[in-house]
Every structure is written in C-alpha cells, then in structure tokens.
Design a protein around this motif. Structure first.
Motif, PDB file in Angstrom:
ATOM      1  N   HIS A  74      -6.265  36.111   9.576  1.00 30.48           N
ATOM      2  CA  HIS A  74      -6.936  36.047  10.886  1.00 30.48           C
ATOM      3  C   HIS A  74      -7.038  37.433  11.509  1.00 30.48           C
ATOM      4  O   HIS A  74      -7.638  37.596  12.546  1.00 30.48           O
ATOM      5  N   GLY A  75      -6.368  38.400  10.903  1.00 30.71           N
ATOM      6  CA  GLY A  75      -6.405  39.756  11.435  1.00 30.71           C
ATOM      7  C   GLY A  75      -5.696  39.863  12.766  1.00 30.71           C
ATOM      8  O   GLY A  75      -5.480  38.887  13.457  1.00 30.71           O
ATOM      9  N   HIS A  76      -5.310  41.076  13.101  1.00 28.92           N
ATOM     10  CA  HIS A  76      -4.667  41.298  14.399  1.00 28.92           C
ATOM     11  C   HIS A  76      -5.458  42.324  15.197  1.00 28.92           C
ATOM     12  O   HIS A  76      -4.924  43.073  15.963  1.00 28.92           O
TER      13      HIS A  76
ATOM     14  N   ASP B  44      -0.624  32.770  11.050  1.00 25.95           N
ATOM     15  CA  ASP B  44      -1.449  31.650  11.528  1.00 25.95           C
ATOM     16  C   ASP B  44      -1.372  31.474  13.041  1.00 25.95           C
ATOM     17  O   ASP B  44      -1.557  30.361  13.548  1.00 25.95           O
ATOM     18  N   HIS B  45      -1.094  32.558  13.759  1.00 25.21           N
ATOM     19  CA  HIS B  45      -0.871  32.482  15.205  1.00 25.21           C
ATOM     20  C   HIS B  45      -2.020  31.778  15.925  1.00 25.21           C
ATOM     21  O   HIS B  45      -1.804  30.826  16.687  1.00 25.21           O
ATOM     22  N   GLN B  46      -3.257  32.231  15.693  1.00 25.93           N
ATOM     23  CA  GLN B  46      -4.402  31.666  16.425  1.00 25.93           C
ATOM     24  C   GLN B  46      -4.698  30.224  16.020  1.00 25.93           C
ATOM     25  O   GLN B  46      -5.034  29.395  16.859  1.00 25.93           O
TER      26      GLN B  46
ATOM     27  N   LEU C 183      -1.535  17.508  12.742  1.00 30.64           N
ATOM     28  CA  LEU C 183      -2.156  18.723  13.287  1.00 30.64           C
ATOM     29  C   LEU C 183      -1.170  19.885  13.343  1.00 30.64           C
ATOM     30  O   LEU C 183      -1.533  21.035  13.095  1.00 30.64           O
ATOM     31  N   LEU C 184       0.091  19.582  13.660  1.00 26.45           N
ATOM     32  CA  LEU C 184       1.098  20.623  13.868  1.00 26.45           C
ATOM     33  C   LEU C 184       1.921  20.940  12.625  1.00 26.45           C
ATOM     34  O   LEU C 184       2.736  21.854  12.642  1.00 26.45           O
ATOM     35  N   ARG C 185       1.688  20.186  11.553  1.00 22.94           N
ATOM     36  CA  ARG C 185       2.504  20.394  10.356  1.00 22.94           C
ATOM     37  C   ARG C 185       2.252  21.792   9.804  1.00 22.94           C
ATOM     38  O   ARG C 185       1.132  22.189   9.543  1.00 22.94           O
ATOM     39  N   ASP C 186       3.351  22.549   9.662  1.00 15.13           N
ATOM     40  CA  ASP C 186       3.247  23.939   9.197  1.00 15.13           C
ATOM     41  C   ASP C 186       3.530  23.995   7.709  1.00 15.13           C
ATOM     42  O   ASP C 186       4.640  23.747   7.257  1.00 15.13           O
ATOM     43  N   GLY C 187       2.512  24.358   6.942  1.00 13.47           N
ATOM     44  CA  GLY C 187       2.664  24.439   5.487  1.00 13.47           C
ATOM     45  C   GLY C 187       3.633  25.501   5.036  1.00 13.47           C
ATOM     46  O   GLY C 187       4.102  25.499   3.895  1.00 13.47           O
ATOM     47  N   HIS C 188       3.966  26.457   5.923  1.00 10.99           N
ATOM     48  CA  HIS C 188       4.852  27.552   5.540  1.00 10.99           C
ATOM     49  C   HIS C 188       6.253  27.376   6.102  1.00 10.99           C
ATOM     50  O   HIS C 188       7.032  28.295   6.132  1.00 10.99           O
TER      51      HIS C 188
END
Length: 339
Positions: free
Chosen positions: A17-19, A45-47, A174-179
């Motif tokens: 997503h770049g910063h 994956d912040h955004q 929706l909130l499940r974090d794959g990492h």
C-alpha cells in the motif's frame, strides 16, 4: 575513546500500500523537528485494516439501532439489552478506527521520535480493558440471575441471538488478519515473533471484541434451546459465566501482548536479538550493548554497540544487518577493543 555512529532506515520487504500517501498534516509545526529520514512504521495492511474497521462499525451500529428501536416498539427488554450490549463493542471498534486514522495522519510528524506505529498497541490495550469490564459485567449479571431468575421469551431471544451471531460472523470475516500468527518475509531469517511481533494489536483487539460477541451469541443459543426443551432456566446464567471467563482470558492475553509492546518487552519467542548477535559475531566483532524493540507491526528498531580488534565502519555492520527485513531502524556504535 571515541565511538562512531550510523543510522539506518529502510525496509527490505515491500509495502504493497506504500507509505507515501500520508500528507494530511501541515508543513508547519510537524516539520519543526526535521528528521533526515522518515519514521513511518505502520503495518503493511494499515489502510486496508482501517477501512474494514470502519465497515464493521457501520454494520454493528446499524444492528444496534435496529435492535434498540425494535425493542422499544415491541416492548422487548431482551432486544433493547442486546442493542446496548452491541454499543460497547461499537465503542471499542471506534477506538480502533480512530487509532488507525490518527497513526496514518501523523505518520510523518517528526515530533513522534519513532513514528506512530505503536498507537495501534495503545488502542489495543485500551480495548482490552473495555473487554475485561464487559466480561465482569456479564459475569456479575449472570451471578445475579442465579439468585433472581427472570422469565425468558425463548423464541424471541433465540431469534435475536441467531441474528446477532450472523452479524458477528460477517464482522469477524472482515477483521480476520491473515498475518496474525507470524509470517515469513521470504528471506533467510525467519522470525518466530512469539507474542505479537508482526501482529497488528489494534486489529486483533477489534477482532476479539467481535469474537466475544459471537461467543456470547453461541452460548446464549445453546442455553436457550436447552432451556426451552428441558426447562433448564439455570443454564442461561451458567453459560453467561462460562462466556465471561473465556472473554476475560482473551482480554488478559491482549493486555499482556499490547502492554508488552508499549513497554518494549522482548517476548520469549522473539529471535531478533539472537540473529543480530549471530551476524555481528560472524564479522569477528562482539556486541557489548544491544537494545531491540518494536516500532510498529512488522517493524523493529535496534541500537547496537560493537567492539572489535579491527573495527569496520558502522555502515559495514549496518549493511550486514539489513538482511533482517524486520529491522527498520538501526543505530550502530563501533569502538576499537582496548589494548
């Protein structure tokens, strides 16, 4: 004896997503303490996580309003109570969403010496406290129900619990974090980041709130079905106590992990210090002082003080350490060994 210092900032792993999109703050006060390089240590994956958290808030808030209005219209205390219960989780989600927003907007504010990557851990810690309070309230209400049981409209209550469960499952997906269970960055050094190395504690807190709500729905459905079939009224408060204990355990795990990051605690499973020592030892040097801490999800900082018989330039050791992709900010101090 004088030491030489070198600073390194750079991420070996790419950021999809770049910063480079965080220009929200003005160029005035934020730029007073000008840094030679950026200190943007937000998770990859912040955004995406921020968008998903706002979506979950919208779903939860809509469901909450529908339940409270319907409860008042149809005179259902169970509906109204469930609606207000959802409001506590919506409030916790709001903490998570606002933390994402603040961290992103101030990511390049030089007054945050090491960036805003830890704001998610602060929000996660606050959310975990709210979760612990929710667990205590559920437990207390359940204990009171044993001594003063209330009449239950089984069919209506089961319907509410089923709808609540469906909403929670959608939100959890929706909130499940794959990492969330550690990850490999595709380089030779793999990190077993024990308690939360690359984990977004902010997203984890929002996810745990949704899971807690889903758990209470599942336990309620089981208790209500068995209660309606066999007349086991005591099962409803009993399941409430079970739910309260499970939620309390989840909240403690979150308090411990997020609090550890805030206090720069290195978990048992964290292998970064060992990897740094290994690389420096291979260069024929010795580490006399080492500090490693988390700057944000997947980002770590290190201060490394080295002594060697034939010391190399700090940039030499810095380059060797760049093989560890989770090291985003390294300060190296080099001294010649005393004769």
């Amino acid at each position: 004896m004088t030491g030489s210092h070198s600073h390194h900032h750079g991420n070996a792993h790419p950021h999809p997503h770049g910063h480079d999109h965080h220009h929200d703050h003005g160029a005035g006060e934020a730029r007073v303490l000008h840094a030679a390089h950026d200190h943007v240590f937000l998770g990859d994956d912040h955004q995406r996580n921020e968008r998903r958290t706002w979506a979950v808030i919208a779903i939860t808030a809509t469901m909450m309003v529908v339940e409270i209005v319907a409860g008042n219209v149809y005179g259902s205390m169970a509906l109204v109570a469930d609606g207000w219960h959802m409001s506590t989780h919506a409030a916790a989600m709001l903490i998570a969403a606002l933390a994402y927003l603040f961290a992103r907007r101030h990511a390049r504010n030089a007054r945050f010496s090491f960036g805003t990557g830890k704001i998610g851990d602060l929000a996660g810690f606050a959310s975990a406290i709210i979760l612990a309070i929710v667990a205590m309230l559920i437990g207390w209400e359940s204990i009171q129900r044993f001594s003063a049981p209330i009449a239950i409209d089984f069919s209506e209550a089961i319907g509410i619990a089923v709808v609540g469960l469906v909403v929670n499952v959608v939100c959890a997906l929706l909130l499940r974090d794959g990492h969330s269970h550690g990850h490999d960055h595709g380089h030779s050094h793999r990190h077993a980041h024990g308690h939360g190395g690359g984990r977004d504690q902010n997203l984890r807190a929002a996810y745990v709130h949704v899971l807690a709500d889903a758990l209470t729905s599942v336990l309620a459905i089981a208790a209500l079905l068995l209660g309606s079939l066999y007349g086991w009224i005591w099962l409803d408060p009993a399941m409430g106590i079970v739910g309260a204990l499970v939620i309390a355990r989840w909240s403690w795990g979150l308090i411990r992990d997020a609090g550890g990051v805030l206090l720069d605690y290195i978990p048992d499973g964290e292998d970064l210090p060992a990897e740094i020592s290994e690389i420096i030892a291979a260069e024929g040097a010795e580490i006399i002082d080492l500090h490693v801490w988390q700057l944000g999800p997947g980002h770590h900082g290190a201060i490394v003080s080295i002594v060697a018989e034939m010391p190399m330039a700090p940039s030499h050791y810095r380059k060797k350490l760049s093989a560890i992709s989770d090291l985003s900010h390294v300060t190296v101090e080099v001294e010649a060994r005393a004769a």
